[in-house]
Motif scaffolding. Sequence first.
Motif, PDB file in Angstrom:
ATOM      1  N   GLN A   1      20.672  23.143  59.717  1.00 45.58           N
ATOM      2  CA  GLN A   1      21.693  22.740  59.502  1.00 45.58           C
ATOM      3  C   GLN A   1      21.445  20.996  59.924  1.00 45.58           C
ATOM      4  O   GLN A   1      21.289  20.306  58.300  1.00 45.58           O
ATOM      5  CB  GLN A   1      22.766  22.833  59.758  1.00 45.58           C
ATOM      6  CG  GLN A   1      23.705  24.209  59.336  1.00 45.58           C
ATOM      7  CD  GLN A   1      24.825  24.100  58.204  1.00 45.58           C
ATOM      8  OE1 GLN A   1      25.330  23.019  58.586  1.00 45.58           O
ATOM      9  NE2 GLN A   1      25.386  25.021  57.651  1.00 45.58           N
TER      10      GLN A   1
ATOM     11  N   VAL B   1      36.788  30.076  57.900  1.00 49.93           N
ATOM     12  CA  VAL B   1      35.098  29.219  57.314  1.00 49.93           C
ATOM     13  C   VAL B   1      35.619  29.018  56.211  1.00 49.93           C
ATOM     14  O   VAL B   1      35.201  27.952  55.002  1.00 49.93           O
ATOM     15  CB  VAL B   1      33.667  29.959  57.410  1.00 49.93           C
ATOM     16  CG1 VAL B   1      32.837  29.329  56.602  1.00 49.93           C
ATOM     17  CG2 VAL B   1      32.839  29.837  58.852  1.00 49.93           C
TER      18      VAL B   1
ATOM     19  N   TRP C   1      27.700  27.921  55.545  1.00 58.26           N
ATOM     20  CA  TRP C   1      26.922  28.413  57.107  1.00 58.26           C
ATOM     21  C   TRP C   1      27.415  29.314  56.880  1.00 58.26           C
ATOM     22  O   TRP C   1      26.693  29.651  58.014  1.00 58.26           O
ATOM     23  CB  TRP C   1      28.458  27.372  57.370  1.00 58.26           C
ATOM     24  CG  TRP C   1      28.738  27.479  59.025  1.00 58.26           C
ATOM     25  CD1 TRP C   1      28.031  27.573  59.849  1.00 58.26           C
ATOM     26  CD2 TRP C   1      30.204  27.052  60.141  1.00 58.26           C
ATOM     27  NE1 TRP C   1      29.368  28.071  61.093  1.00 58.26           N
ATOM     28  CE2 TRP C   1      29.652  27.468  60.933  1.00 58.26           C
ATOM     29  CE3 TRP C   1      31.677  26.773  59.250  1.00 58.26           C
ATOM     30  CZ2 TRP C   1      31.118  27.226  62.466  1.00 58.26           C
ATOM     31  CZ3 TRP C   1      31.958  26.542  60.375  1.00 58.26           C
ATOM     32  CH2 TRP C   1      32.182  27.026  61.928  1.00 58.26           C
TER      33      TRP C   1
ATOM     34  N   VAL D   1      25.903  27.915  64.191  1.00 55.32           N
ATOM     35  CA  VAL D   1      25.378  26.520  63.413  1.00 55.32           C
ATOM     36  C   VAL D   1      24.202  26.702  63.837  1.00 55.32           C
ATOM     37  O   VAL D   1      23.196  26.523  64.338  1.00 55.32           O
ATOM     38  CB  VAL D   1      25.839  25.060  63.864  1.00 55.32           C
ATOM     39  CG1 VAL D   1      25.228  24.210  63.045  1.00 55.32           C
ATOM     40  CG2 VAL D   1      27.261  25.184  63.841  1.00 55.32           C
TER      41      VAL D   1
ATOM     42  N   VAL E   1      28.975  22.953  55.157  1.00 55.35           N
ATOM     43  CA  VAL E   1      30.085  24.302  55.206  1.00 55.35           C
ATOM     44  C   VAL E   1      29.611  25.040  54.404  1.00 55.35           C
ATOM     45  O   VAL E   1      30.400  25.526  54.824  1.00 55.35           O
ATOM     46  CB  VAL E   1      30.488  23.318  55.016  1.00 55.35           C
ATOM     47  CG1 VAL E   1      32.574  24.668  55.294  1.00 55.35           C
ATOM     48  CG2 VAL E   1      31.064  22.484  55.847  1.00 55.35           C
TER      49      VAL E   1
ATOM     50  N   SER F   1      30.773  18.500  54.480  1.00 55.71           N
ATOM     51  CA  SER F   1      29.524  18.270  54.450  1.00 55.71           C
ATOM     52  C   SER F   1      28.381  17.167  54.687  1.00 55.71           C
ATOM     53  O   SER F   1      28.484  16.827  53.780  1.00 55.71           O
ATOM     54  CB  SER F   1      28.741  19.732  54.016  1.00 55.71           C
ATOM     55  OG  SER F   1      29.582  21.303  53.406  1.00 55.71           O
TER      56      SER F   1
ATOM     57  N   LEU G   1      27.148  20.954  62.756  1.00 55.40           N
ATOM     58  CA  LEU G   1      27.303  21.273  61.558  1.00 55.40           C
ATOM     59  C   LEU G   1      27.451  20.305  59.992  1.00 55.40           C
ATOM     60  O   LEU G   1      28.640  19.347  59.746  1.00 55.40           O
ATOM     61  CB  LEU G   1      29.250  21.901  61.468  1.00 55.40           C
ATOM     62  CG  LEU G   1      30.125  23.144  59.836  1.00 55.40           C
ATOM     63  CD1 LEU G   1      28.398  24.153  60.157  1.00 55.40           C
ATOM     64  CD2 LEU G   1      30.911  23.954  59.726  1.00 55.40           C
TER      65      LEU G   1
ATOM     66  N   THR H   1      25.471  32.488  60.461  1.00 50.21           N
ATOM     67  CA  THR H   1      26.198  32.207  61.617  1.00 50.21           C
ATOM     68  C   THR H   1      26.432  33.802  62.748  1.00 50.21           C
ATOM     69  O   THR H   1      26.239  34.885  61.894  1.00 50.21           O
ATOM     70  CB  THR H   1      27.353  31.396  61.657  1.00 50.21           C
ATOM     71  OG1 THR H   1      28.082  31.303  63.278  1.00 50.21           O
ATOM     72  CG2 THR H   1      28.500  32.525  60.888  1.00 50.21           C
TER      73      THR H   1
ATOM     74  N   GLN I   1      29.957  16.750  63.552  1.00 49.34           N
ATOM     75  CA  GLN I   1      30.025  16.760  61.606  1.00 49.34           C
ATOM     76  C   GLN I   1      31.276  15.311  61.383  1.00 49.34           C
ATOM     77  O   GLN I   1      30.979  15.063  60.769  1.00 49.34           O
ATOM     78  CB  GLN I   1      31.051  18.351  61.269  1.00 49.34           C
ATOM     79  CG  GLN I   1      32.070  18.196  60.064  1.00 49.34           C
ATOM     80  CD  GLN I   1      32.970  19.358  60.059  1.00 49.34           C
ATOM     81  OE1 GLN I   1      32.759  19.752  61.099  1.00 49.34           O
ATOM     82  NE2 GLN I   1      32.894  19.810  58.708  1.00 49.34           N
TER      83      GLN I   1
END
Length: 288
Positions: free
Chosen positions: A239, A198, A183, A235, A180, A212, A177, A187, A156
């Motif tokens: 994504q 988070v 997320w 994750v 976000v 993100s 990731l 998960t 990320q």
Amino acid sequence: MNRNRVYPLAIGQCLILIASGLFGPLVTAQPPEQALINAGGQRISVPVGDVNIDSWWFDVGPEIDDLKPALIHIHGWSEEGIHTGRYSAIYARAFSAARNIVGLGVTLRGWPGTGGENDCGLQQPSDISKIIDWLEVQPGIDPDRNGIVGGSQGGQVGLLAAAISKKVKAVVAYAPLTNVTTWHESTDLAEEMINEYVNGTCSTPGTKTDRSPIFVAEDIEANVLILHGEADERVSVNQSISMHESLLAAGENSTLITIPNAPHDPGAPEWDELATLERVWSWLDGNL
């Protein structure tokens, strides 16, 4: 099993590679400082403003007349108090030995050695972009061939850093990731972790969008390789699929490799890690 754990890059991976002999004197998954020194590492501190990034420099390949490329290796999230940057150092050493690429294994702000607070990718990408500026003026380094390797949060941060710095030539992101904002929808993190991390750390100051990479795909000019396990419950592989599609839509160079039945930890047997690393190294040969 601790369902709040987010694997660094990566305990199992380290053990497999150590057993393969790629690391010589490295004998533990999280090696002590002396073991890294014995393996040819030099511990350095890179100032980036309010913190100094604790780092390990590895240049263990043969001497050559040409300038060498370099990679910054970024760890993933881990519990407080763990010297997570030592995982990064192991990979910096491995890539240097395998492809004669100078490696800098860094410790993100928020972990021992560097200090500060983990901000879930808000200021950390700026830190890495400043290290790119520092790296390109080091003796023996080719300023046009610098890149980033990162896993999970490290992926990320690496992608976000590439959106900031156009000097990044390549990014390799393991199970990154990338969004976000979504997320929490897919998960295996416990509800407490979702609420505290988070919806807490990753939400303020700033926003989830700020953290993100998918929202800045058009700003990433680096060549990108994304690897993700299809059975990742920490994750979601979606994504990486969405990030890859966004990069392609923006006209960028992106390659996506998904690993069947593989979880979040790249050291798990399903990743066939040595074979996967060969694919990464081959990709770097043409993209760094």
